[in-house]
Structures are given as structure tokens and as C-alpha cells.
Design a protein around this motif. Sequence first.
Motif, PDB file in Angstrom:
ATOM      1  N   UNK A   1       1.151   3.361  -0.462  1.00 53.15           N
ATOM      2  CA  UNK A   1       2.585   3.440  -0.190  1.00 53.15           C
ATOM      3  C   UNK A   1       3.236   4.572  -0.979  1.00 53.15           C
ATOM      4  N   UNK A   2       2.882   4.661  -2.254  1.00 53.32           N
ATOM      5  CA  UNK A   2       3.455   5.682  -3.123  1.00 53.32           C
ATOM      6  C   UNK A   2       3.057   7.086  -2.665  1.00 53.32           C
TER       7      UNK A   2
ATOM      8  N   UNK B   1       4.165   0.849   6.180  1.00 53.24           N
ATOM      9  CA  UNK B   1       3.197   0.865   7.269  1.00 53.24           C
ATOM     10  C   UNK B   1       1.898   1.523   6.818  1.00 53.24           C
ATOM     11  N   UNK B   2       2.013   2.600   6.080  1.00 52.16           N
ATOM     12  CA  UNK B   2       0.829   3.293   5.581  1.00 52.16           C
ATOM     13  C   UNK B   2       0.013   2.394   4.646  1.00 52.16           C
ATOM     14  N   UNK B   3       0.689   1.698   3.756  1.00 46.95           N
ATOM     15  CA  UNK B   3      -0.006   0.764   2.868  1.00 46.95           C
ATOM     16  C   UNK B   3      -0.695  -0.340   3.643  1.00 46.95           C
TER      17      UNK B   3
ATOM     18  N   UNK C   1      -6.287  -8.699  -6.176  1.00 47.32           N
ATOM     19  CA  UNK C   1      -5.517  -7.783  -7.003  1.00 47.32           C
ATOM     20  C   UNK C   1      -5.807  -6.320  -6.618  1.00 47.32           C
ATOM     21  N   UNK C   2      -7.082  -6.029  -6.324  1.00 48.49           N
ATOM     22  CA  UNK C   2      -7.484  -4.674  -5.934  1.00 48.49           C
ATOM     23  C   UNK C   2      -6.742  -4.236  -4.678  1.00 48.49           C
ATOM     24  N   UNK C   3      -6.618  -5.146  -3.718  1.00 46.96           N
ATOM     25  CA  UNK C   3      -5.952  -4.817  -2.455  1.00 46.96           C
ATOM     26  C   UNK C   3      -4.479  -4.520  -2.688  1.00 46.96           C
ATOM     27  N   UNK C   4      -3.843  -5.294  -3.546  1.00 46.71           N
ATOM     28  CA  UNK C   4      -2.425  -5.084  -3.835  1.00 46.71           C
ATOM     29  C   UNK C   4      -2.199  -3.729  -4.508  1.00 46.71           C
ATOM     30  N   UNK C   5      -3.075  -3.351  -5.421  1.00 48.99           N
ATOM     31  CA  UNK C   5      -2.964  -2.050  -6.084  1.00 48.99           C
ATOM     32  C   UNK C   5      -3.152  -0.925  -5.066  1.00 48.99           C
ATOM     33  N   UNK C   6      -4.141  -1.070  -4.188  1.00 49.99           N
ATOM     34  CA  UNK C   6      -4.374  -0.050  -3.166  1.00 49.99           C
ATOM     35  C   UNK C   6      -3.199   0.051  -2.206  1.00 49.99           C
ATOM     36  N   UNK C   7      -2.609  -1.090  -1.886  1.00 55.85           N
ATOM     37  CA  UNK C   7      -1.433  -1.082  -1.016  1.00 55.85           C
ATOM     38  C   UNK C   7      -0.320  -0.237  -1.633  1.00 55.85           C
ATOM     39  N   UNK C   8      -0.014  -0.488  -2.889  1.00 55.22           N
ATOM     40  CA  UNK C   8       1.078   0.234  -3.538  1.00 55.22           C
ATOM     41  C   UNK C   8       0.747   1.699  -3.784  1.00 55.22           C
ATOM     42  N   UNK C   9      -0.498   2.014  -4.084  1.00 58.72           N
ATOM     43  CA  UNK C   9      -0.878   3.419  -4.260  1.00 58.72           C
ATOM     44  C   UNK C   9      -0.782   4.184  -2.948  1.00 58.72           C
TER      45      UNK C   9
ATOM     46  N   UNK D   1      -1.981  10.224   6.141  1.00 57.30           N
ATOM     47  CA  UNK D   1      -2.292  10.886   4.875  1.00 57.30           C
ATOM     48  C   UNK D   1      -3.365  10.152   4.062  1.00 57.30           C
ATOM     49  N   UNK D   2      -3.259   8.846   3.840  1.00 57.59           N
ATOM     50  CA  UNK D   2      -4.309   8.179   3.048  1.00 57.59           C
ATOM     51  C   UNK D   2      -5.675   8.149   3.746  1.00 57.59           C
ATOM     52  N   UNK D   3      -5.689   8.244   5.056  1.00 64.73           N
ATOM     53  CA  UNK D   3      -6.950   8.149   5.789  1.00 64.73           C
ATOM     54  C   UNK D   3      -7.658   9.487   5.965  1.00 64.73           C
TER      55      UNK D   3
END
Length: 150
Positions: free
Chosen positions: A11-12, A34-36, A1-9, A87-89
Motif C-alpha cells: 500500500x505504501x 486495492x494494490x495491497x 502478521x507477515x501478510x499484514x506487513x506485506x499489505x501495508x508495504x 507496481x508491486x507485481x
Amino acid sequence: MRILIQFFLSMLATYGFTIYFKLPKKVRLVTSALSGFIWIIYELLFDLSENYIVSFLISSFLIGIFSETFAIHFKKPATVFTLPCLIPLVPGAGMYYIMYYFIESNYILMREQVIKTTLTTSALALGIVLSQGLVRIIREVIKSMKDKKR
């Protein structure tokens, strides 16, 4: 679940930057996805290796490879995909802590943070440079093979 939340954050956050950078609408979602995906790769690599430099290097290498591939597919410059995906990195927290420790006159922690942030940004840059170099070499090999057939 944590990974899915991080993916969407991730992405957003990237989608917001694609709007800010005025990217074409047809590549915004692809770039954000791609970023997610890259963020999840980074997290998994860091969990496995516990080495942030290797995680950043491999993640940015993948950004470069995917950016060059998407650039060919969408007929856009690779930077359209590369910059928002970074950006996220980008180690923004590291820069914050450098300034914080400087203001607090804690030069030992500041120096450690400077080294960590410098290594992180160097790994990001090296990954992009290596991936783009590899893609150019592959293109030249393919081009020379086509020329030999003619």
C-alpha cells in the motif's frame, strides 16, 4: 502478521507512485488499498499453487476487473487504478538479475531469468487484457438488453 506487513508495504509503495503519477487525491487511498489487497491475493495464490505464472495472471486479471469497476464508480479512466496497482507485481528483480548475470557472463542463469521474467510480464499483460475484454463484453450485453427493452 507477515501478510499484514506485506499489505501495508504494498500500500505504501503504491501510494508513493500515486503521488508521483499525480493521481487525484480522492482515489489515492483506494488505489493503494486495492494494490495491497491484490498483493495479498498474489501471495496466497502463490503459496497454494507454487506457480508464479498463474498467480500473476489471476492477480492482474483482478486488477483489471477492479480497475474497470472503480473507473465507473469514481468516473476516472481505468488506467488511473491499473498502473499503480501493477507496481508491486512488476518483476523488477528479474530485470536486475538478467543484467547481473549478463555482466557476470553467466548466460545459463541469464537465459533462465529472461524466460521467467518474460513469462511473468506476459501473464500480467494477459490478465489485464482478458479482464478488460470481459468487462467490455459484459457492457455490450447489458447495453443490448437495455436496447431490447426499449
